[in-house]
Design an enzyme around this catalytic site. Structure first.
Site, PDB file in Angstrom:
ATOM      1  N   SER A 195      47.112  39.443  38.815  1.00  0.00           N
ATOM      2  CA  SER A 195      47.689  38.868  37.506  1.00  0.00           C
ATOM      3  C   SER A 195      49.388  38.867  37.705  1.00  0.00           C
ATOM      4  O   SER A 195      50.089  39.535  37.946  1.00  0.00           O
ATOM      5  CB  SER A 195      47.542  39.950  36.469  1.00  0.00           C
ATOM      6  OG  SER A 195      48.186  39.792  35.217  1.00  0.00           O
TER       7      SER A 195
ATOM      8  N   HIS B 273      45.172  35.432  38.062  1.00  0.00           N
ATOM      9  CA  HIS B 273      44.943  35.585  36.495  1.00  0.00           C
ATOM     10  C   HIS B 273      46.228  35.495  35.837  1.00  0.00           C
ATOM     11  O   HIS B 273      47.218  35.969  36.048  1.00  0.00           O
ATOM     12  CB  HIS B 273      44.537  37.005  36.062  1.00  0.00           C
ATOM     13  CG  HIS B 273      44.154  37.375  34.703  1.00  0.00           C
ATOM     14  ND1 HIS B 273      42.966  37.198  34.099  1.00  0.00           N
ATOM     15  CD2 HIS B 273      45.047  38.226  33.874  1.00  0.00           C
ATOM     16  CE1 HIS B 273      42.980  37.727  32.926  1.00  0.00           C
ATOM     17  NE2 HIS B 273      44.175  38.276  32.717  1.00  0.00           N
TER      18      HIS B 273
ATOM     19  N   ASP C 262      48.298  35.459  31.935  1.00  0.00           N
ATOM     20  CA  ASP C 262      48.249  36.210  30.646  1.00  0.00           C
ATOM     21  C   ASP C 262      49.042  35.431  29.582  1.00  0.00           C
ATOM     22  O   ASP C 262      50.320  35.047  29.875  1.00  0.00           O
ATOM     23  CB  ASP C 262      48.635  37.506  30.812  1.00  0.00           C
ATOM     24  CG  ASP C 262      47.613  38.586  31.474  1.00  0.00           C
ATOM     25  OD1 ASP C 262      46.362  38.434  31.044  1.00  0.00           O
ATOM     26  OD2 ASP C 262      48.127  39.134  32.300  1.00  0.00           O
TER      27      ASP C 262
ATOM     28  N   MET D 166      50.418  35.390  25.819  1.00  0.00           N
ATOM     29  CA  MET D 166      50.683  36.368  24.717  1.00  0.00           C
ATOM     30  C   MET D 166      51.544  35.805  23.769  1.00  0.00           C
ATOM     31  O   MET D 166      52.455  35.059  23.948  1.00  0.00           O
ATOM     32  CB  MET D 166      51.293  37.515  25.217  1.00  0.00           C
ATOM     33  CG  MET D 166      50.597  38.426  26.280  1.00  0.00           C
ATOM     34  SD  MET D 166      51.400  39.860  26.922  1.00  0.00           S
ATOM     35  CE  MET D 166      50.393  40.511  28.139  1.00  0.00           C
TER      36      MET D 166
ATOM     37  N   HIS E 153      43.832  33.780  30.451  1.00  0.00           N
ATOM     38  CA  HIS E 153      43.715  34.793  29.418  1.00  0.00           C
ATOM     39  C   HIS E 153      44.329  34.676  28.212  1.00  0.00           C
ATOM     40  O   HIS E 153      45.603  34.923  28.200  1.00  0.00           O
ATOM     41  CB  HIS E 153      43.753  36.109  29.901  1.00  0.00           C
ATOM     42  CG  HIS E 153      43.331  37.419  29.068  1.00  0.00           C
ATOM     43  ND1 HIS E 153      43.696  38.582  29.278  1.00  0.00           N
ATOM     44  CD2 HIS E 153      42.701  37.370  27.849  1.00  0.00           C
ATOM     45  CE1 HIS E 153      43.394  39.396  28.550  1.00  0.00           C
ATOM     46  NE2 HIS E 153      43.053  38.569  27.310  1.00  0.00           N
TER      47      HIS E 153
ATOM     48  N   MET F 109      45.697  35.603  24.646  1.00  0.00           N
ATOM     49  CA  MET F 109      45.751  36.745  23.758  1.00  0.00           C
ATOM     50  C   MET F 109      46.581  36.144  22.419  1.00  0.00           C
ATOM     51  O   MET F 109      47.739  36.259  22.376  1.00  0.00           O
ATOM     52  CB  MET F 109      46.650  37.813  24.519  1.00  0.00           C
ATOM     53  CG  MET F 109      45.788  38.668  25.414  1.00  0.00           C
ATOM     54  SD  MET F 109      46.587  39.655  26.425  1.00  0.00           S
ATOM     55  CE  MET F 109      47.027  38.317  27.807  1.00  0.00           C
TER      56      MET F 109
ATOM     57  N   MET G 146      38.520  44.357  28.352  1.00  0.00           N
ATOM     58  CA  MET G 146      39.992  44.644  28.539  1.00  0.00           C
ATOM     59  C   MET G 146      39.580  46.446  28.914  1.00  0.00           C
ATOM     60  O   MET G 146      38.889  46.964  28.082  1.00  0.00           O
ATOM     61  CB  MET G 146      40.744  44.625  27.407  1.00  0.00           C
ATOM     62  CG  MET G 146      41.148  43.124  26.960  1.00  0.00           C
ATOM     63  SD  MET G 146      41.708  42.253  28.350  1.00  0.00           S
ATOM     64  CE  MET G 146      43.450  43.526  28.640  1.00  0.00           C
TER      65      MET G 146
ATOM     66  N   ASP H 119      40.112  43.919  33.343  1.00  0.00           N
ATOM     67  CA  ASP H 119      41.495  43.662  33.169  1.00  0.00           C
ATOM     68  C   ASP H 119      42.214  44.605  32.661  1.00  0.00           C
ATOM     69  O   ASP H 119      42.046  45.181  31.297  1.00  0.00           O
ATOM     70  CB  ASP H 119      41.709  42.492  32.186  1.00  0.00           C
ATOM     71  CG  ASP H 119      43.018  41.884  32.247  1.00  0.00           C
ATOM     72  OD1 ASP H 119      44.009  42.429  33.120  1.00  0.00           O
ATOM     73  OD2 ASP H 119      43.282  41.175  31.587  1.00  0.00           O
TER      74      ASP H 119
HETATM   75  C1  DX5 Z   1      47.344  43.077  29.694  1.00  0.00           C
HETATM   76  C2  DX5 Z   1      47.208  41.639  30.350  1.00  0.00           C
HETATM   77  C3  DX5 Z   1      46.749  41.924  32.097  1.00  0.00           C
HETATM   78  C4  DX5 Z   1      47.888  42.799  32.934  1.00  0.00           C
HETATM   79  C5  DX5 Z   1      47.270  43.641  33.740  1.00  0.00           C
HETATM   80  O1  DX5 Z   1      47.408  42.837  28.387  1.00  0.00           O
HETATM   81  O2  DX5 Z   1      46.033  41.213  29.936  1.00  0.00           O
HETATM   82  O3  DX5 Z   1      46.037  41.090  32.652  1.00  0.00           O
HETATM   83  O4  DX5 Z   1      48.521  41.698  33.513  1.00  0.00           O
HETATM   84  O5  DX5 Z   1      48.117  44.185  34.478  1.00  0.00           O
HETATM   85  P1  DX5 Z   1      48.042  45.892  35.212  1.00  0.00           P
HETATM   86  O6  DX5 Z   1      47.020  45.443  36.193  1.00  0.00           O
HETATM   87  O7  DX5 Z   1      49.368  46.172  35.531  1.00  0.00           O
HETATM   88  O8  DX5 Z   1      47.350  46.701  33.938  1.00  0.00           O
HETATM   89 ZN    ZN Z   2      44.877  39.489  31.103  1.00  0.00          ZN
END
Ligand code: DX5
Ligand code: ZN
Length: 222
Positions: free
Chosen positions: A12, A37, A39, A41, A70, A72, A141, A179
């Site tokens: 990630s 991956h 993320d 947000m 991903h 969010m 999650m 994840d």
């Molecule tokens: C959390 C993200 C994850 C995050 C995971 O909101 O969706 O993808 O990057 O990171 P680690 O492995 O540090 O929990």
């Molecule tokens: Zn994620």
């Protein structure tokens, strides 16, 4: 196992230096990882902001690795096109916000890429069931989304196991991804529960080259 023949580790990029995300991408590429991956947000659906489609498009120019994006977002259906155009290979969207999930999933597939549906640790699987025939991936999650570096919630594996059983009985071929808080100690229980894609940010990037190789091998050569 759908479009993957064996499980995969997806580092990630959230755990990288955000003034130089290309360096985290380069590490994953040099390590021989097949997925990364990303993320996204929005500060509404989750209490944090990360980066947007321009960053994804700029990273895309640096690598041909599989981009697992991903979202969010409170309104993911409003932002599908920019991420598709930015070069995502898979876009996953959360079940929790209220929008037309099926239409959004079909739109992603219609663009010629893979789709995924995501559920939070406290979301029951019931709302997923009717969508299982329409998805390439189900993302569970294992932390509450928003931040890297949190603790893996073991109880989520009960839901993973249940959906894996449904997958087997119904002959569906979607992938199962976890994840959040995933480290080497979670690999075997996750494999046992039916996980195919392991996202790891903090645990992956804090290791040295040898440690990252061993972590990946424990998943990809299990
Ligand atoms: C959390 C993200 C994850 C995050 C995971 O909101 O969706 O993808 O990057 O990171 P680690 O492995 O540090 O929990
Ligand atoms: Zn994620």
């Amino acid at each position: 196992m759908s479009f993957l023949r064996k499980p995969v580790l997806a580092p990630s990029i959230l755990a990288g230096n955000h003034a130089n995300l290309g360096s985290a991408l380069k590490i994953a590429d040099a390590d021989g990882r097949r997925w990364i991956h990303l993320d996204i947000m929005d500060g509404h659906f989750v209490p944090n902001l990360s980066f947007g489609p321009q960053t994804v498009a700029d990273l895309r120019k640096q690598s041909s690795i599989f981009f697992d994006v991903h979202l969010m977002l409170a309104e993911p259906d409003r932002y599908l096109d920019p991420f598709i155009q930015a070069g995502a290979d898979l876009v996953s969207i959360h079940l929790e916000p209220n929008y037309d999930h099926l239409a959004a999933l079909k739109k992603i597939r219609g663009a010629g890429i893979k789709n995924g549906i995501v559920i939070n640790p406290d979301t029951p699987v019931d709302g997923l069931i009717s969508l299982l025939g329409e998805v390439d991936l189900v993302l569970f999650m294992t932390v509450f989304p928003g931040f890297g570096g949190q603790k893996f919630i073991d109880e989520v594996l009960e839901k993973v196991h249940r959906v894996d059983e449904i997958r087997e009985h119904s002959k569906f071929d979607f992938l199962i991804e976890v994840d959040g808080g995933v480290g080497p100690e979670h690999v075997q229980p996750c494999l046992d529960a039916g996980v195919d894609v392991f996202v790891a940010g903090t645990a992956y990037y804090k290791l040295d080259t040898d440690g990252r190789r061993q972590f990946a091998e424990s998943i990809e050569e299990a």
